[in-house]
Design an enzyme around this catalytic site. Structure first.
Site, PDB file in Angstrom:
ATOM      1  CB  SER A   1       7.250 -11.659  -9.214  1.00 36.12           C
ATOM      2  OG  SER A   1       6.928 -11.665 -10.581  1.00 36.12           O
TER       3      SER A   1
ATOM      4  CG  HIS B   1       8.284 -10.213  -5.008  1.00 37.18           C
ATOM      5  ND1 HIS B   1       7.433 -11.108  -4.419  1.00 37.18           N
ATOM      6  CD2 HIS B   1       7.680  -9.832  -6.172  1.00 37.18           C
ATOM      7  CE1 HIS B   1       6.376 -11.294  -5.194  1.00 37.18           C
ATOM      8  NE2 HIS B   1       6.505 -10.527  -6.269  1.00 37.18           N
TER       9      HIS B   1
ATOM     10  CE  LYS C   1       3.600  -9.223  -4.501  1.00 40.11           C
ATOM     11  NZ  LYS C   1       2.390 -10.018  -4.680  1.00 40.11           N
TER      12      LYS C   1
HETATM   13  C1  LIG Z   1       6.349  -7.616  -9.037  1.00 38.69           C
HETATM   14  C2  LIG Z   1       4.923  -7.337  -8.690  1.00 38.69           C
HETATM   15  N1  LIG Z   1       4.417  -6.129  -8.941  1.00 38.69           N
HETATM   16  C3  LIG Z   1       3.149  -5.817  -8.631  1.00 38.69           C
HETATM   17  C4  LIG Z   1       2.309  -6.736  -8.061  1.00 38.69           C
HETATM   18  C5  LIG Z   1       0.891  -6.365  -7.781  1.00 38.69           C
HETATM   19  O1  LIG Z   1       0.730  -6.055  -6.445  1.00 38.69           O
HETATM   20  P1  LIG Z   1      -0.678  -6.214  -5.711  1.00 38.69           P
HETATM   21  O2  LIG Z   1      -0.828  -7.663  -5.398  1.00 38.69           O
HETATM   22  O3  LIG Z   1      -0.565  -5.337  -4.517  1.00 38.69           O
HETATM   23  O4  LIG Z   1      -1.717  -5.742  -6.687  1.00 38.69           O
HETATM   24  C6  LIG Z   1       2.799  -8.007  -7.759  1.00 38.69           C
HETATM   25  C7  LIG Z   1       1.958  -9.029  -7.071  1.00 38.69           C
HETATM   26  O5  LIG Z   1       1.196  -9.713  -7.509  1.00 38.69           O
HETATM   27  C8  LIG Z   1       4.134  -8.327  -8.097  1.00 38.69           C
HETATM   28  O6  LIG Z   1       4.625  -9.547  -7.865  1.00 38.69           O
END
Ligand SMILES: Cc1ncc(COP(=O)(O)O)c(C=O)c1O
Length: 388
Positions: free
Chosen positions: A180, A208, A239
């Site tokens: 990320s 992502h 996203k």
């Molecule tokens: C790699 C990754 N996993 C999990 C999440 C968590 O997802 P959510 O925003 O749906 O809680 C995010 C986002 O913030 C992320 O970038």
């Protein structure tokens, strides 16, 4: 020390270290240009990669569900919050991921902190990439399993840890698909091979990658053609899908198991029906509109090439996430501030989100950026560099 005194002193320490965080007010939809605290700026910090949160088909589906079912689910899914709209959404996710089944959680964070401790318990071993997302780290913390961190994308290190893991009962390798904050892609073919050799489960967080990578936007597993390797595919609907919610896709047994064991699934309220309908529609748009992914790729190329030509130090990302390495907390904060003064918003990413000394600007490109938006962004980045 009184509570208020203690809170104040903690905040002062964060401030002095340049690590305090505060909220800004976004007054428009998250597209290429937004009104931020009342001022129009180019947005380089959005995960709405395909612009689907404002796609007419998605809005229409969500609005229809909103009118029929109202604003909330009113209970957890195992009580009375399991809208029939979940079935359509989970079927679409499973199809997009090439799995037997899928389970939607109320966020990606909950999917990770619910799934990891359900899969890895006492006497088990979790092997986690050093740059995994915080929600994976928190999921690992909630598990009583032994944890070992392997160096970022380093399959030799992973193999050496696996080869010493003879005493544990089960092994779980967990990794971001697209990292990320770095934008690189995990070496999943090699990881799957090691997993088969050492009898380990693989779980990939495709937050992502879904919607963006692969021939049909299925994500990182489709990108590598690994659909038949039994990988547990976790991800988020927040996203590229443009809404809210998390999911896990895998075998029907896995999904039944998580319904019974994942606390992050069991003990939280179901998603609003409009969110479910919007996500279903968005997945339909992703599969029927490859042009959105092509537009995103063109935008990424335009911005990336322009920045490299101008000597900006980008990490070697393979995706729409373009990290501009700045190093210290102070430089990153000053750069982001100067950039905002020039009408471009990309927040500085500092520890603990990234390791010490690697503070950066996380630039994310979206399909809805116009060429004009990107040109303005390039001018802003040059001006911020000159001022920092
Ligand atoms: C790699 C990754 N996993 C999990 C999440 C968590 O997802 P959510 O925003 O749906 O809680 C995010 C986002 O913030 C992320 O970038």
């Amino acid at each position: 020390m009184s509570k208020e005194h203690w809170l104040k002193s903690e905040l002062n320490q964060l401030n002095q270290a340049g690590l305090s965080r505060s909220l800004r007010s976004v007054m428009t939809a998250p597209t290429g240009r937004i009104l931020l605290d009342g001022r129009e700026v180019i947005l380089l910090g959005s995960n709405n990669y395909l612009g689907l949160s404002v796609h007419p088909t998605v809005i229409e589906a969500a609005a229809t569900a909103l009118r029929i079912y109202g604003t909330g689910a009113s209970a957890s899914r195992l009580m009375s919050g399991n809208s029939h709209l979940y079935t359509e959404l989970e079927t679409k996710i499973a199809r997009a991921k090439g799995t037997e089944a899928a389970l939607v959680f109320s966020s990606g964070y909950l999917a990770n902190i619910g799934t990891i401790p359900a899969l890895a318990g006492d006497k088990d071993l979790i092997l986690s990439d050093a740059l995994n997302h915080a929600s994976i780290i928190d999921g690992c913390r909630l598990s009583p399993a032994t944890k070992q961190i392997y160096r970022h994308c380093d399959v030799e290190h992973l193999e050496s840890l696996l080869s010493q893991s003879t005493k544990c009962k089960r092994r779980l390798i967990v990794t971001d698909g697209v990292f990320s904050m770095d934008g690189d892609i995990a070496p999943l073919p090699e990881i799957c091979e090691l997993a088969e050799r050492y009898d380990a489960m693989v779980m990939v967080d495709d937050a992502h990658g879904f919607g963006v990578l692969g021939e049909t936007g299925g994500g990182t597993i489709e990108h590598f053609g690994l659909e038949d390797r039994g990988v547990i595919q976790m991800g988020t609907l927040s996203k590229a899908i443009g809404g809210l919610g998390g999911y896990v896709a895998g075998s029907a047994n896995l999904i039944d198991f998580l319904i019974n064991r994942a606390r992050g699934f069991i003990f939280t309220t179901g998603l609003p029906p409009a969110t479910l309908a919007g996500a279903s529609a968005a997945i339909g748009v992703i599969r029927s509109s490859p042009g959105l992914r092509q537009q995103l790729s063109r935008n990424v190329l335009l911005l990336k090439n322009a920045l490299l030509e101008r000597g900006f130090q980008l990490l070697p990302s393979q995706t729409q996430i373009l990290p501009l390495m700045l190093g210290s907390v102070e430089v990153a904060a000053r750069f982001a501030e100067a950039l905002l003064e020039h009408g471009v918003y990309a927040p500085a990413i500092r520890p603990p989100t990234v390791p010490e000394g690697t503070s950066r600007l996380r630039i994310s490109v979206i399909a809805s950026h116009t060429t004009e938006d990107l040109k303005t962004a390039i001018t802003g980045l040059e001006a911020a560099r000159a001022a920092t």
